[in-house]
Motif scaffolding. Sequence first.
Motif, PDB file in Angstrom:
ATOM      1  N   TRP A  26      38.463 -28.591  -3.478  1.00  0.00           N
ATOM      2  CA  TRP A  26      37.751 -27.558  -2.719  1.00  0.00           C
ATOM      3  C   TRP A  26      38.740 -26.783  -1.840  1.00  0.00           C
ATOM      4  O   TRP A  26      38.699 -25.551  -1.779  1.00  0.00           O
ATOM      5  N   ALA A  27      39.596 -27.520  -1.138  1.00  0.00           N
ATOM      6  CA  ALA A  27      40.563 -26.880  -0.238  1.00  0.00           C
ATOM      7  C   ALA A  27      41.511 -25.966  -1.013  1.00  0.00           C
ATOM      8  O   ALA A  27      41.834 -24.863  -0.555  1.00  0.00           O
ATOM      9  N   TRP A  28      41.944 -26.408  -2.175  1.00  0.00           N
ATOM     10  CA  TRP A  28      42.844 -25.583  -2.991  1.00  0.00           C
ATOM     11  C   TRP A  28      42.118 -24.351  -3.511  1.00  0.00           C
ATOM     12  O   TRP A  28      42.603 -23.222  -3.369  1.00  0.00           O
ATOM     13  N   PHE A  29      40.938 -24.558  -4.088  1.00  0.00           N
ATOM     14  CA  PHE A  29      40.230 -23.477  -4.772  1.00  0.00           C
ATOM     15  C   PHE A  29      39.493 -22.540  -3.810  1.00  0.00           C
ATOM     16  O   PHE A  29      39.520 -21.328  -3.985  1.00  0.00           O
ATOM     17  N   ARG A  30      38.846 -23.111  -2.792  1.00  0.00           N
ATOM     18  CA  ARG A  30      37.985 -22.310  -1.927  1.00  0.00           C
ATOM     19  C   ARG A  30      38.610 -21.942  -0.584  1.00  0.00           C
ATOM     20  O   ARG A  30      38.204 -20.968   0.023  1.00  0.00           O
ATOM     21  N   LYS A  33      44.367 -23.385   0.020  1.00  0.00           N
ATOM     22  CA  LYS A  33      45.468 -24.326   0.250  1.00  0.00           C
ATOM     23  C   LYS A  33      46.370 -24.331  -0.980  1.00  0.00           C
ATOM     24  O   LYS A  33      45.986 -23.899  -2.062  1.00  0.00           O
ATOM     25  N   THR A  34      47.574 -24.869  -0.826  1.00  0.00           N
ATOM     26  CA  THR A  34      48.517 -24.889  -1.943  1.00  0.00           C
ATOM     27  C   THR A  34      48.069 -25.869  -3.023  1.00  0.00           C
ATOM     28  O   THR A  34      47.259 -26.771  -2.776  1.00  0.00           O
ATOM     29  N   ALA A  35      48.627 -25.705  -4.204  1.00  0.00           N
ATOM     30  CA  ALA A  35      48.310 -26.583  -5.329  1.00  0.00           C
ATOM     31  C   ALA A  35      48.763 -28.023  -5.079  1.00  0.00           C
ATOM     32  O   ALA A  35      48.306 -28.937  -5.761  1.00  0.00           O
ATOM     33  N   PHE A  36      49.623 -28.216  -4.107  1.00  0.00           N
ATOM     34  CA  PHE A  36      50.050 -29.582  -3.775  1.00  0.00           C
ATOM     35  C   PHE A  36      48.882 -30.444  -3.306  1.00  0.00           C
ATOM     36  O   PHE A  36      48.956 -31.666  -3.355  1.00  0.00           O
ATOM     37  N   TRP A  37      47.821 -29.836  -2.844  1.00  0.00           N
ATOM     38  CA  TRP A  37      46.625 -30.585  -2.453  1.00  0.00           C
ATOM     39  C   TRP A  37      45.999 -31.305  -3.655  1.00  0.00           C
ATOM     40  O   TRP A  37      45.280 -32.290  -3.492  1.00  0.00           O
ATOM     41  N   LEU A  38      46.283 -30.830  -4.845  1.00  0.00           N
ATOM     42  CA  LEU A  38      45.685 -31.430  -6.044  1.00  0.00           C
ATOM     43  C   LEU A  38      46.242 -32.819  -6.343  1.00  0.00           C
ATOM     44  O   LEU A  38      45.538 -33.657  -6.902  1.00  0.00           O
TER      45      LEU A  38
END
Length: 112
Positions: A26-30, A33-38
């Motif tokens: 959610w944080a990355w997509f919405r 946030k950076t893709a590192f959150w994935l």
Amino acid sequence: MSLRMQAILIYFAAALAEIAGCFAFWAWFRLGKTAFWLVPGMVSLAAFAWLLALSPADQAGRAYAVYGGIYIVASLLWLWAVEGHRPDQWDAIGAGICLVGAAIILWAPRGA
């Protein structure tokens, strides 16, 4: 620690892992946030699956049904603790109903 307390802790730990993992996406997509959150999100989702497999329920479907009730409560706690939005009375009533249902499913006496 009693078996009932262990079961509750397993389900709440699984819920926290799933919510944290999904929130990372959610944080990355919405939230941009950076893709590192994935990366921690995927680790957290793997931990969720492992924890749910530790459930004391005899069948996977029953474990998932019980988990659903616990997940609802944990999601509302996340809403309050992490997102800063206090659940209202209807959230609390609904969560209470779900917990009663989860307890019935998990601990109801069943014949062989």
